[in-house]
Design an enzyme around this catalytic site. Structure first.
Site, mmCIF file in Angstrom:
data_model
loop_
_atom_site.group_PDB
_atom_site.id
_atom_site.type_symbol
_atom_site.label_atom_id
_atom_site.label_comp_id
_atom_site.label_asym_id
_atom_site.label_seq_id
_atom_site.Cartn_x
_atom_site.Cartn_y
_atom_site.Cartn_z
ATOM 1 N N ASP A 128 8.196 -91.540 16.117
ATOM 2 C CA ASP A 128 8.941 -90.631 15.262
ATOM 3 C C ASP A 128 10.143 -90.106 16.046
ATOM 4 O O ASP A 128 9.992 -89.326 16.968
ATOM 5 C CB ASP A 128 8.012 -89.481 14.850
ATOM 6 N N ASN A 136 12.765 -88.608 14.433
ATOM 7 C CA ASN A 136 13.292 -87.490 13.652
ATOM 8 C C ASN A 136 14.773 -87.609 13.323
ATOM 9 O O ASN A 136 15.450 -86.602 13.116
ATOM 10 C CB ASN A 136 13.025 -86.136 14.328
ATOM 11 N N HIS A 171 4.248 -88.118 7.146
ATOM 12 C CA HIS A 171 4.716 -89.454 7.533
ATOM 13 C C HIS A 171 3.772 -90.515 6.989
ATOM 14 O O HIS A 171 2.590 -90.260 6.783
ATOM 15 C CB HIS A 171 4.724 -89.611 9.068
#
Length: 120
Positions: A13, A15, A111
């Site tokens: 991840d 972001n 997610h």
């Protein structure tokens, strides 16, 4: 690193939605953290360093490959998401990638897991 270790992958991840295709509403999010120009440029550095965005290699034009949805405003139900989870791999490893899945059925958070299949 890409030259020294030809089978390297950075994944997880990050972001950050890298390109406009990676976010459902790019114009509306132009000034939102996670889609700011300097953040997107930071991801460009992976490409400059010789790494490949493996999901984009396998599906260069596919939209709605989202891996994250805000928990506000019914984003999940409307599929208004962001692609912020990546596999950045060296060209040798990226060339072994055969397929990917965004597993929307087994979401454990905001997610969905991004899984890639490599052939060795």
């Amino acid at each position: 690193l890409a030259k020294k270790e030809p089978n390297t992958v950075f994944l997880g991840d990050f972001n950050i939605a890298h390109k406009e295709i990676d976010i459902a509403s790019p114009k509306e999010n132009a000034k939102t953290s996670g889609f700011l120009p300097h953040e997107r440029a930071w991801l460009d550095r992976f490409q400059t360093a010789g790494f490949v965005d493996v999901t984009r290699k396998l599906a260069p034009e596919q939209k709605d490959l989202y891996t994250w949805w805000s928990q506000r405003s019914g984003a999940w139900a409307r599929n208004v998401g962001w692609r912020i989870d990546y596999h950045w791999a060296t060209p040798a490893l990226a060339g072994r990638a055969k397929s990917f899945t965004v597993d929307r059925e087994h979401r454990g958070s905001d997610h969905a897991p991004l899984m890639l299949r490599y052939s060795f």
